[in-house]
Every structure is written in structure tokens, then in C-alpha cells.
Design a protein around this motif. Sequence first.
Motif: not given
Length: 369
Positions: A13, A82, A85, A87, A92, A129, A230, A239-240, A243, A246
Motif C-alpha cells: 500500500l 479499485l 487492488w 481499495y 480484500e 494491498l 490512509f 486497513k483503509i 473510501e 483512500n
Amino acid sequence: MSNQYFRGINYSLGNEDTTLEYEICRQHRPKVAVAIAGSGGRSLPLLAFSDKLFAVDVSKEQLALTELRARTYQGLDHYSFLKFWGYPPFGEYDYGHYRKAMLNELPLSQQTRNYFHELFGPINYASILYSGKWERTFQILSKGLRLMMGREYGHILSFHSMEDQKAYYQHEFPMAQWKTVLFLLGNKSVFNALLYKGDFVKKSLTESYFQFYFDAFERLFTQQLARRSFFVNLCFFGKINHEDGNPLEVRALSFNEMKPRMQNLERDLVYINQDILGGLATITQQLGPSGVDFLSMSDVPSYFRGELEKNFLSKIRPSMRTGGLISVRYYLNVLEPDMDGFQDVTNQYRDLINRECVQMYRIKIYQAV
Ligand SMILES: C[S@@+](CC[C@H](N)C(=O)[O-])C[C@H]1O[C@@H](n2cnc3c(N)ncnc32)[C@H](O)[C@@H]1O
């Protein structure tokens, strides 16, 4: 300089907010930009405003990741990018079939395609990611954070107004638990044990690790919306989480500024698997002296040792066009190099530096004179 740590994919990331270098390139429109590749997230955006980008990295795996990212910018629309990857708003674990199909369709070198099938295959083509060693370490640290912070751990990321967030941080934020988190997890022994195995960067700063991280997070909690970082998302959720968090390199506006510049990668993007000084010598052989307009060095100089700590700028000067800029993100080890042939113009970018959403670096901008 050999550093056992910089092998394989350490950064997937990434851990820098590239908005700073991106806006510097928007202002200066460099013909030739050179950047430490890292996860690709820190380097590829610079192509939006430069004619040619050299991505340099000692890790061939980081360069392969940068190649894959570049091909997804070239071949996919924003929504699909998105999804590929993982995002937000995509998770995931979905879309394994889609990733596998894209890995076969994207115009990758056979070596890179094989490498990623070996990486994605065992995880059923789930997102990579967060599979970098650095990101996996922060996923472990975030578990410790959630345990110690209690049920309300993520509340600081729930605000849409700075006023409300600052009021919460000053009056309701679980400060005692937070200080315990930073004291127990924010130090050299933990980072060496979990990640750097003895290669953690040395600290030249006089303040303690606790004070360094406490002040950095205080800037993040009192000067910008935590939910838009992020890095804060990764520290608290692993994790993110939304949105809003991002990073620049995947937001719609910058994606659509970058994509048109990713259509002729053979001509405009060059990968160099060397250390940065050797890479610059190779580039100067190709372009002639004074050919580089912008150099983005990340925090690599903080890992320099011996004379290089003092003379790295003078070694770089012959490659730089007069007026060209260098960005360095010192991490814990802040150098004071000989400034012959350069002037410090950091203050001209103070606003961008203050808005950077990781806040772990002492950033310097040098101009070749
Ligand atoms: C410390 S990391 C920074 C990564 C970055 N923060 C990111 O978000 O992607 C530095 C990156 O530079 C590479 N690197 C480390 N030392 C280097 C050197 N002397 N020359 C070129 N690359 C180097 C590492 O492989 C890694 O990808």
C-alpha cells in the motif's frame, strides 16, 4: 549500502502521502522525474505532470509491483482499478476470479506475470494491498491498539468536521490508553522484533520515540480529518476502512489526471533495479549531465551511513539540472548534508508538508543552484 531489510515486497500500500511530490510536479512540470519506486503509489503519480519517469529501487519485487500498478492504471477504469487492488469500497477477499483474469490479460512481462501468479495463487487471488511486510506489521500493531483502546477505539475517525474531532480529542479521547499504546508499541525494539530484524533506522532526533510518535499523531488528530488519512486508518483498523481514507494515487480526480499519461509506458516509464546513486549514474549516462528536473528520494537517505550521510547531495549534483528539486523524507534519522550546489527551499512548500497525511517524516526540499 546493503540492507537485508530491503528484499521482497516490503511496501504494498505504501506509507507516504504522495500529494506533496504530486503538487510539486504539477507546479514545476519536470521533463525528467526520478523517484524511489517503493509500492508504486509513491512514484507513478509523478508521471501525471512529467514527460519521463525513472522508477529506481534496490528491490526487484518493488519494481515488479510498480509495473503491475502502472499496467492497471493504463488498462483499467477507476472502478475496476479499485476492485483489482481491493481499495474501498471494495473488500480484500472478493473478485479473485477478476484479478486472475486481469493478471493474464494485462500486458505484463512474462517474469512479472509469473511472479504475481506465484504471489496471488496461494491466497486465491485475494487482494495484496496489505501483504507487504510493513503493512502486515501494522495490521499486527493495530490489533494491539484495538485491545488497549477499548470498544470506542475507532471513534476519532468518525468525524467530518475538524471542530468536532478536535473537541473529542481534547475532552473525550481515551488519552491514557493511547499513551500506553504508543509507549508499548512505538519503539525500536518492537519494530525490530516485528519487521526490521535489527535494520531499524537509527534515530538522530533528541526527543524520545514516545514523544516523536505522540507529536506526529497529535498533528494528525488536530490539523486534519483523521478519517481521510490512509495511515491513521491502517493504524486503527488494520486497513483503509472507508473510501474517504483512500490515498491520493487512487482518488478519482488524480486517477483521471494520471491515466492519460500511462498510455505509452514503454516510452515514458523506465525501471532501474539499482541503489539510487548507482541509478542516477545510469540515468546520467543515458541523458547526459544535468538531465534530472525532480528527484523524489523518499526516506532512503535516513538509511545512509558514514560519509554518504554528509556528501550524498554533492554526489547527486552532477545529475541535477540547475533549478531542479529534490524531496527527502527523513524518518527519525535527519541528516545535515553538505549543501554545496544546493539551497534549502523547504519553506516554500510548508503548507503542502503540513497537510501531508502520514506526518512521520521531517521533509526537506533542496534546489540545485
Ligand atoms: C524505506 S522505503 C519507502 C517506501 C515508501 N515509503 C513507500 O511508501 O512505498 C524505501 C524504498 O526504497 C527502496 N530502497 C531502500 N534503499 C534504497 C537505495 N539505497 N536505493 C534505491 N532504493 C532503495 C526500498 O526497497 C523501498 O522500496
